[in-house]
Scaffold this active site. Structure first.
Site, PDB file in Angstrom:
ATOM      1  N   GLY A 178       0.783  -1.233   0.000  1.00  0.00           N
ATOM      2  CA  GLY A 178       0.000   0.000   0.000  1.00  0.00           C
ATOM      3  C   GLY A 178       0.808   1.272   0.000  1.00  0.00           C
ATOM      4  CD  GLU A 188       1.134  -9.430   0.590  1.00  0.00           C
ATOM      5  OE1 GLU A 188       0.990 -10.651   0.746  1.00  0.00           O
ATOM      6  OE2 GLU A 188       0.173  -8.612   0.648  1.00  0.00           O
ATOM      7  NE  ARG A 195      -1.019   2.458  -5.579  1.00  0.00           N
ATOM      8  CZ  ARG A 195      -2.231   2.534  -6.122  1.00  0.00           C
ATOM      9  NH1 ARG A 195      -2.398   3.234  -7.227  1.00  0.00           N
ATOM     10  NH2 ARG A 195      -3.255   1.950  -5.550  1.00  0.00           N
ATOM     11  CB  CYS A 216     -19.895   6.358 -26.406  1.00  0.00           C
ATOM     12  SG  CYS A 216     -21.379   7.257 -26.863  1.00  0.00           S
TER      13      CYS A 216
END
Length: 420
Positions: free
Chosen positions: A237, A279, A282, A350
């Site tokens: 995190g 872990e 990111r 769209c």
């Protein structure tokens, strides 16, 4: 006129060679992050392990790099596990997460001898016990715990609060029952606990609070149940820089604070310090990736705004629509030109919500210019879709000034291939 260089590679030339939209991932930056993990966590603290959170970005090539660098890998689905299997990733270094693993996924994990299965609930524990019995295998597990800590991040990426879809609540009746079921099983080996409190976190405070909660639990269950915790997985995190004041802090900012707190609490409770696992996902790949687009339509609404259309958007980067995620970007073929305009980057879907960046400051833009969006290495390729039947982009990896294709661009036939 200068072009934008990413990891010493000319991005405009990449766009010409591979077309756009194009994901570009720097192996050089990934290796810098892995080296920091080794130096400032694994080598600095005894009895530790780091696993890459593959949900951030996973391809066969990324799995090969993780394998080569000697780290473990965290997977959250059968598809991620299958990717690891296909590159002969060491199964003992796999950590398998998920709040509702299917029976097929559990069977795959048991069959291939996954190193750790992080058990989320009683239902999964029962399925796992039956599957391990079927294969006559002892399965190593951790219980995922919700430590009741609220993290300062978007509500969709908080995971450690009491009201969470993840983990076993820290209710004495519930957690004690789960532990007793595990230690009384002939086929399950409970190693310890796991927590994850959220993503894109900028402060270490909530990790430290969670350590206090978990060490208190370790003390209680040792006294009450005689269970000694051998492993504590602290999740990831850790935040990166996307825009503004958000920053990617050194790994040690988080891990040193956690390890110091854990050592202190273990001494206080007279506990042996368990093996500690982190872990990061990111934090490893987020800033290692960019996305290149070609600019098309330019629509000026006088006294309102200018919309600049690109050849991608929501299908290759859903995060702005999902989380109101904000990115920095630049015009790759005009990096040395004066900033004169403010434009809004609109995706081609769209959908009114398909806006990639609001109010981006740029030089004068023309159709055919190349837009480079920064910090797209995490949760872009992995969350991409075929919405509006748009093929997913190619992925190019760059290393030491060279480029190589690691994922082919999808074709229209690829989109149709499973249809009857």
């Amino acid at each position: 006129m200068a072009n934008f260089l990413f990891s010493n590679v000319d991005t405009v030339e990449l766009a010409k060679k591979y077309k756009t939209p194009l994901y570009v991932v720097s192996e050089d930056i990934i290796l810098e992050r892995f080296n920091e993990i080794k130096k400032d966590f694994i080598e600095k603290h005894e009895n530790t392990m780091a696993v890459y959170a593959s949900k951030a970005f996973l391809t066969k090539e990324m799995a090969r790099i993780v394998k080569r660098e000697g780290l473990g890998m965290d997977v959250v689905s059968g598809g991620e596990l299958y990717t690891a299997i296909k590159v002969d990733f060491p199964m003992e270094k796999i950590v398998f997460h998920g709040n509702n693993k299917t029976l097929d996924e559990i069977e795959m994990a048991v069959k291939y001898n996954v190193g750790r299965i992080v058990v989320d609930n009683f239902y999964e524990l029962e399925l796992l016990d039956k599957m391990a019995s079927k294969y006559k295998k002892k399965v190593n597990i951790l219980f995922r715990i919700t430590p009741g800590v609220n993290s300062h991040t978007h509500k969709y990426i908080r995971t450690g609060q009491v009201d969470s879809k993840f983990g076993v609540p820290l209710n004495e009746n519930i957690i004690y029952e789960a532990i007793l079921k595990a230690i009384n099983s002939n086929y399950i080996e409970l190693k310890g606990f796991h927590f994850h409190i959220g993503s894109q976190l900028q402060e270490s405070e909530t990790h430290v609070k969670s350590i206090k909660v978990l060490t208190s639990l370790m003390k209680e269950i040792k006294d009450e149940l005689g269970f000694i915790t051998k492993e504590l997985n602290t999740g990831g995190g850790y935040g990166i820089h996307y825009n503004g004041n958000e920053s990617r802090k050194p790994l040690s900012y988080f891990t040193d604070a956690m390890m110091e707190e854990l050592e202190k609490e273990c001494r206080k409770y007279n506990l042996e310090r368990p093996r500690v696992v982190i872990e990061p996902g990111r934090w490893v790949v987020g800033e290692a990736g960019i996305t290149l687009y070609t600019i098309g339509s330019i629509k000026n609404i006088p006294n309102v705004r200018t919309y600049v259309g690109i050849d991608g958007g929501m299908p290759d980067n859903p995060r702005p629509s999902l989380y109101d995620a904000q990115y920095e970007a630049l015009i790759a073929n005009k990096v040395d030109e004066e900033i004169t305009d403010i434009v809004t980057i609109a995706g081609k879907c769209c959908e009114s919500g398909d806006i990639l960046i609001w109010d981006l400051k740029t030089p004068h833009i023309e159709a055919g210019d190349i837009l480079a969006v920064l910090s797209t290495g995490a949760y872009n390729y992995s969350m991409a879709s075929n919405y509006n039947r748009i093929p997913r982009p190619a992925v190019v990896m760059i290393s030491k000034g060279n480029d190589r294709l690691i994922v082919k661009r999808e074709t229209y036939d690829d989109i149709l291939r499973n249809e009857i």
